[in-house]
Design an enzyme around this catalytic site. Structure first.
Site, short mmCIF file in Angstrom:
data_model
loop_
_atom_site.label_atom_id
_atom_site.label_comp_id
_atom_site.label_asym_id
_atom_site.label_seq_id
_atom_site.Cartn_x
_atom_site.Cartn_y
_atom_site.Cartn_z
N HIS A 54 0.88 -1.17 0.00
CA HIS A 54 0.00 0.00 0.00
C HIS A 54 0.92 1.22 0.00
O HIS A 54 2.02 1.16 0.53
CB HIS A 54 -0.81 0.08 1.29
CG HIS A 54 -1.74 -1.05 1.55
ND1 HIS A 54 -1.37 -2.16 2.23
CD2 HIS A 54 -3.04 -1.20 1.23
CE1 HIS A 54 -2.39 -2.98 2.32
NE2 HIS A 54 -3.42 -2.43 1.72
N ASP A 57 2.36 1.86 3.40
CA ASP A 57 3.31 0.87 3.94
C ASP A 57 4.74 1.36 3.75
O ASP A 57 5.62 1.05 4.55
CB ASP A 57 3.21 -0.48 3.21
CG ASP A 57 1.85 -1.13 3.36
OD1 ASP A 57 1.11 -0.75 4.28
OD2 ASP A 57 1.53 -2.02 2.54
N MET A 88 2.50 -5.82 -7.64
CA MET A 88 1.18 -5.26 -7.35
C MET A 88 1.29 -4.12 -6.35
O MET A 88 2.12 -4.16 -5.46
CB MET A 88 0.30 -6.39 -6.78
CG MET A 88 -1.08 -6.00 -6.32
SD MET A 88 -1.15 -5.42 -4.61
CE MET A 88 -1.85 -6.84 -3.78
N GLU A 181 -11.12 -6.58 -5.10
CA GLU A 181 -11.07 -7.65 -4.10
C GLU A 181 -12.33 -7.69 -3.26
O GLU A 181 -12.57 -6.80 -2.44
CB GLU A 181 -9.84 -7.43 -3.20
CG GLU A 181 -9.71 -8.48 -2.11
CD GLU A 181 -8.43 -8.33 -1.30
OE1 GLU A 181 -7.50 -7.62 -1.75
OE2 GLU A 181 -8.37 -8.92 -0.21
N LYS A 183 -15.02 -8.86 -0.31
CA LYS A 183 -15.02 -9.36 1.07
C LYS A 183 -16.43 -9.13 1.62
O LYS A 183 -17.01 -8.09 1.35
CB LYS A 183 -13.98 -8.59 1.90
CG LYS A 183 -13.77 -9.16 3.30
CD LYS A 183 -12.67 -8.43 4.05
CE LYS A 183 -12.41 -9.12 5.39
NZ LYS A 183 -11.46 -8.39 6.23
N GLU A 217 -9.85 -13.55 -2.37
CA GLU A 217 -9.02 -13.94 -1.21
C GLU A 217 -9.66 -15.12 -0.50
O GLU A 217 -10.86 -15.11 -0.20
CB GLU A 217 -8.87 -12.76 -0.23
CG GLU A 217 -8.13 -13.20 1.03
CD GLU A 217 -7.74 -12.07 1.96
OE1 GLU A 217 -7.24 -11.04 1.47
OE2 GLU A 217 -7.94 -12.24 3.19
N HIS A 220 -11.65 -14.45 2.71
CA HIS A 220 -12.88 -13.68 2.53
C HIS A 220 -14.04 -14.60 2.13
O HIS A 220 -15.18 -14.35 2.50
CB HIS A 220 -12.68 -12.57 1.51
CG HIS A 220 -11.65 -11.56 1.93
ND1 HIS A 220 -11.30 -10.48 1.16
CD2 HIS A 220 -10.89 -11.47 3.06
CE1 HIS A 220 -10.37 -9.77 1.80
NE2 HIS A 220 -10.10 -10.36 2.95
N ASP A 245 -5.28 -13.71 -3.58
CA ASP A 245 -4.77 -13.56 -2.20
C ASP A 245 -4.96 -14.89 -1.47
O ASP A 245 -6.08 -15.31 -1.20
CB ASP A 245 -5.54 -12.45 -1.46
CG ASP A 245 -5.01 -11.06 -1.79
OD1 ASP A 245 -4.12 -10.94 -2.65
OD2 ASP A 245 -5.51 -10.09 -1.18
N ASP A 255 -11.65 -12.13 11.48
CA ASP A 255 -10.80 -12.15 10.27
C ASP A 255 -9.41 -12.65 10.67
O ASP A 255 -8.61 -11.91 11.24
CB ASP A 255 -10.75 -10.72 9.72
CG ASP A 255 -10.03 -10.62 8.40
OD1 ASP A 255 -9.42 -11.61 7.96
OD2 ASP A 255 -10.09 -9.54 7.81
N ASP A 257 -6.80 -14.29 8.77
CA ASP A 257 -5.62 -14.13 7.90
C ASP A 257 -4.52 -15.16 8.22
O ASP A 257 -3.33 -14.82 8.36
CB ASP A 257 -5.03 -12.72 8.02
CG ASP A 257 -5.82 -11.70 7.20
OD1 ASP A 257 -6.29 -12.07 6.11
OD2 ASP A 257 -5.93 -10.55 7.64
N ASP A 287 -1.62 -13.13 1.42
CA ASP A 287 -2.14 -11.99 2.19
C ASP A 287 -2.54 -12.51 3.57
O ASP A 287 -3.71 -12.57 3.91
CB ASP A 287 -3.34 -11.37 1.47
CG ASP A 287 -3.77 -10.07 2.14
OD1 ASP A 287 -3.05 -9.61 3.03
OD2 ASP A 287 -4.83 -9.54 1.79
C1 GLT Z 1 -5.91 -5.64 4.21
C2 GLT Z 1 -6.98 -6.59 3.77
C3 GLT Z 1 -6.59 -7.38 2.60
C4 GLT Z 1 -6.34 -6.56 1.37
C5 GLT Z 1 -5.18 -5.68 1.50
C6 GLT Z 1 -5.09 -4.79 0.29
S1 GLT Z 1 -5.12 -4.80 2.95
O1 GLT Z 1 -4.91 -6.33 4.90
O2 GLT Z 1 -7.31 -7.44 4.85
O3 GLT Z 1 -7.49 -8.40 2.32
O4 GLT Z 1 -6.01 -7.44 0.32
O5 GLT Z 1 -5.65 -3.54 0.51
MN MN Z 2 -6.52 -9.48 0.65
MN MN Z 3 -8.21 -10.18 4.15
#
Ligand code: GLT
Ligand code: MN
Ligand code: MN
Length: 375
Positions: A54, A57, A88, A181, A183, A217, A220, A245, A255, A257, A287
């Protein structure tokens, strides 16, 4: 097989992923934020291909122009020294309180204009670093109180923003392909355009649909109880899988991750199978966040683990495709449908058709045996 990641595998991580300091809504950070130079050095050492980012970042939002220049050139030098690329780039349109009620979809036109300007500047940065994919995750594009506005208006504002940014990218001669993306929720109660299918419907309404695809993702989809492999399959079928992702998640949790393939082994396998069999050429982006339990040593174990698991599943995908018993059980009759007139008057032996099983218990057990290493 040593499962050693190499740049040709096209593994990437976000600066925000490995350097995530492990804060959560109930607790403070547990690690120092790892500086970009150390992220690049370690990802290169571990065999990754690239690092994504980003705007914020790399360049803290209140940096002066000279500070910005310095950070960019130091980062470029570091990438060059370690042979990593930036495939990206994306915009942080979610951390600043100004985006509390949306960024591109905010009702306040000044907030929308600021979100657009921030994205244009971030696109300049991404282009300068050589990125060719630009991701849009609408983390604040959503609602808790639907009484606050007419919902289709929010989607119209979203469309206007993406159209303007497509125009900006073209005017500047940038090579970007946009990847939206989806979610379903978090951090908003309900996010707009929650699935791959929603995004594909939206993309068809844009001024330049050919420039825009999706960035599905794993987590998500899993959050909402959806099957990620099906999300990826729909993106592939529409030729819109521009980025992916990879991570993991248990349904019905916050969430998470998680490290790729750490929870949903079979879905992770089918995801890898699809990516490999479809000829998807893009980056395999992780991600995910290292667990809050970890120190920096655990962070690099996490990064290694994401890539190693992918490569193990890739080998399993290859074995799956080569295994005669599995392929026999998987075989589908390749008979074309008759033409419409013939179809209209075709006789059927329904009793026989009704009596035929699909043989999937055996196939699924063969897959279990393969994945657990018994086969
Ligand atoms: C954030 C989010 C991700 C996105 C990223 C890109 S930032 O961490 O949870 O799923 O892909 O903005
Ligand atoms: Mn993501
Ligand atoms: Mn995410």
């Amino acid at each position: 097989m040593d499962y050693q990641p190499k740049p040709e595998h096209r593994f990437t991580f976000g600066l925000w992923t490995v350097s995530n300091p492990g804060a959560d809504p109930f607790g403070a950070p547990v690690r120092e934020r790892i500086p970009p130079s150390r992220v690049v050095e370690n990802l290169a050492r571990l065999g990754a291909f690239g690092v994504n980012l980003h705007d914020d970042d790399l360049i803290p939002p209140d940096s002066s122009p000279s500070e910005r220049r310095r950070l960019i050139s130091e980062f470029q030098r570091c990438l060059k020294d370690h042979g990593l690329v930036v495939p990206m780039a994306t915009t942080n349109l979610f951390s600043d309180p100004v985006f509390r009620a949306g960024a591109f979809t905010a009702q306040n036109p000044k907030v929308r204009a600021y979100a657009l300007q921030k994205t244009m500047i971030a696109m300049d940065l991404g282009a300068e670093l050589g990125a060719e994919i630009y991701v849009f995750w609408g983390g604040r594009e959503g609602s808790e109180v639907d009484a606050a506005g007419y919902l289709p208006d929010a989607l119209a504002r979203y469309r206007e923003a993406i159209n303007l940014l497509c125009a900006y990218s073209r005017e500047q001669g940038y090579p970007f392909r946009f990847a939206l993306e989806p979610k379903p929720n978090e951090p908003r109660g309900d996010l707009f355009l929650p699935t791959v299918g929603s995004m594909l419907g939206f993309i068809a309404t844009l001024d330049h649909p050919e420039m825009v695809g999706v960035n599905p993702e794993f987590a998500h989809a899993a959050m909402a109880g959806l099957n990620f492999a099906h999300e990826v399959a729909q993106a592939i079928d529409s030729r819109k899988l521009f980025h992916v992702d990879l991570n993991d998640q248990r349904m019905g949790r916050f969430d998470q991750d998680l490290r790729f393939a750490s929870e949903n082994l079979k879905t992770a396998f089918f995801t890898v199978l699809l990516l490999e069999e479809s000829g998807y050429q893009g980056p395999r982006h992780f991600d995910a966040h290292p667990l809050r339990t970890e120190d920096e040593r655990g962070v690099w174990e996490f990064a290694k683990g994401c890539m190693r698991s992918y490569l193990i599943l890739k080998e399993k995908a290859w074995r799956f495709a080569e295994d005669p018993e599995i392929q026999e059980a998987r075989r589908t009759p390749a008979q074309p449908l008759p033409d419409l007139r013939e179809l209209r008057s075709m006789p059927f032996d329904l009793d026989t058709l009704r009596g035929e099983g699909a043989g999937q218990e055996r196939l699924d057990q063969l897959l279990f045996d393969l994945l657990t290493g018994v086969r």
